[in-house]
Enzyme design. Structure first.
Site, PDB file in Angstrom:
ATOM      1  N   HIS A 164       0.635  -1.605  -0.274  1.00 41.09           N
ATOM      2  CA  HIS A 164      -0.032  -0.367   0.013  1.00 41.09           C
ATOM      3  C   HIS A 164       0.882   1.050   0.231  1.00 41.09           C
ATOM      4  O   HIS A 164      -0.058   2.485  -0.436  1.00 41.09           O
ATOM      5  CB  HIS A 164      -0.572   0.121   0.506  1.00 41.09           C
ATOM      6  N   ASP A 376      -9.798  -5.264 -18.415  1.00 42.40           N
ATOM      7  CA  ASP A 376     -10.169  -6.067 -20.099  1.00 42.40           C
ATOM      8  C   ASP A 376      -8.600  -7.137 -20.323  1.00 42.40           C
ATOM      9  O   ASP A 376      -8.258  -6.148 -20.640  1.00 42.40           O
ATOM     10  CB  ASP A 376     -10.925  -5.659 -20.760  1.00 42.40           C
TER      11      ASP A 376
END
Length: 455
Positions: A164, A376
């Site tokens: 993070h 995608d």
């Protein structure tokens, strides 16, 4: 929304390091003073489910993603390095080109075996991520761990663990889109990565110019780690309108985020049965890429958010109408601007990069517009993409994430995973169910109830 009872195991191949596909610069790059605070030194999980696509039959998604990942690391080469800690706990990336950790796996379940519609909490979640037992994920370790799990149906799951300190939610999606674009045949990512961590560096000399109750040291403990229950709660237009009806007219046009958050914070506090005189906190993740802040350049993938806190007493929060909680949430968000971000960075330097307050704290982040589900890799958009669980901070029960969802009735809204001790969860369900029902006329707010205090 209850969790699925599905049980399964995966067969993992040996982990491998995926290195950049071409030579990359060897240099030391400092993180920002927003990036390297203690509260961000953990692995941030995300998950995406993809269905079988007949036109992609015979194509191995693990091989496609591994190859694209290697090429993406040429552009995002700091991810292939390792974190080092310097004086005053300052973190820098040693761009060594060692690579990120990648695992391919298989399992005998299909996408349709999971509860529909797909949403957290997911069953056997630990099976869908690289096994990191005994791995701290911070210093001297890979900064990204990615597992592609092939499913019986021909679909697959991508489980990612990002350090993070390197990225926030926007940065995660930007990097994953870069991998996906290369997987679909583009020669380079559409959005070029921008480092520029100096944008959120402390001033010289540092000067804390705002009040930061999100970093106060307070007495108390967090909720117990054992016997935790996970549930998800759906908020569509019906539920949100029922909550609006409980607000005074001047607050009914506030955002869905603020209204739902006010409801959750109030119900959660009531369910935990805290001492009425104890202080409770709401921390909302406020994106510095929008609102009152100067936006970092397109392509910036570091942490660009603040965590302002609303603080009140438990009894005052639960005894007042919903408008009181909403007003607290609204005021805390309004504080964040450029000066606030500079003040946070300065505080980090002056106080040794502290952790945000966790005792009696509830953290909420709206990730519904980040576009995890739009990534995608060549198999179309994800059937689900987003947070892997209710609270990705490494403290159970601390945080909730707002995730876009179309429910089983075809209605659009958000799903909010919540983690609480089991007995508190039972009370929380009752509190929420009561709040999202159309209130009787006697309970509807018709005047200025936002600031009325319980005596």
């Amino acid at each position: 929304m209850a969790a699925s009872s599905l049980v399964f195991t995966v067969r993992r191949r040996q982990p491998e390091l995926v290195r950049p596909a071409a030579p990359t610069p060897r240099e030391l790059k400092q993180l920002s003073d927003i990036d390297d605070q203690e509260g961000l030194r953990f692995l941030l999980p995300g998950i995406q489910f993809y269905r079988h696509v007949p036109s992609m039959a015979g194509i191995d998604p693990a091989a496609v993603i591994r190859d694209a990942l290697s090429r993406a690391l040429v552009h995002y080469y700091p991810f292939a390095g390792r974190l080092r800690e310097g004086p005053n706990r300052k973190l820098s990336v040693d761009c060594t080109g060692e690579g990120v950790l990648f695992v391919e796996a298989d399992t005998d379940v299909s996408v349709d075996d999971f509860t529909a519609p797909l949403h957290p909490p997911f069953p056997c979640l630990e099976e869908l991520f690289v096994d990191v037992e005994g791995y701290n994920g911070i210093l001297g370790c890979p900064l990204l761990l990615l597992q592609v799990t092939r499913l019986r149906c021909g679909g697959f799951i991508v489980g990612t663990l990002f350090n993070h300190t390197m990225v926030d939610g926007d940065g995660m999606v930007q990097f994953l889109n870069a991998v996906a674009e290369l997987a679909r045949g583009r020669p380079a990512p559409l959005v070029a990565p921008v480092w520029q961590r100096e944008l959120f560096r402390a001033r010289n000399p540092p000067k804390v110019s705002r009040i930061h109750r999100e970093y106060e040291e307070v007495d108390g403990t967090i909720e117990p780690f054992s016997d935790m229950a996970h549930r998800s709660f759906f908020f569509g237009s019906r539920e949100v309108e029922a909550l609006r009806a409980r607000l005074p007219p001047q607050l009914r046009r506030r955002s869905r985020f603020e209204i739902v958050t006010a409801c959750l914070w109030r119900c959660r506090t009531a369910a935990l049965r805290l001492d009425p005189e104890e202080e409770v906190r709401f921390i909302g993740i406020v994106n510095a890429r929008a609102g009152n802040c100067t936006r970092p350049p397109l392509g910036y993938y570091g942490n660009a958010f603040a965590m302002p806190a609303a603080v009140t007493k438990a009894g005052k929060l639960t005894r007042n109408p919903l408008g009181y909680a909403l007003d607290q949430v609204r005021r805390s968000k309004a504080d964040v601007d450029d000066e606030y971000m500079k003040s946070v960075a300065d505080l980090m330097v002056l106080r040794g990069r502290p952790h945000f307050t966790v005792a009696r704290t509830y953290v909420v982040s709206d990730v519904s517009r980040l576009g995890f589900g739009d990534v995608d890799f060549g198999w179309g958009k994800a059937a689900y993409g987003g947070a892997a669980e209710g609270g990705v901070f490494p403290i159970p029960g601390l945080a909730s994430y707002y995730i876009p969802l179309r429910n089983s009735e075809g209605k659009d809204g958000i799903v909010v995973p919540v983690c609480l001790p089991a007995e508190a969860m039972e009370r929380f369900v009752v509190e929420i169910e009561g709040m999202v029902k159309e209130p009787p006329a006697s309970e509807k707010e018709v005047g200025n109830g936002s600031s009325r205090s319980a005596m």
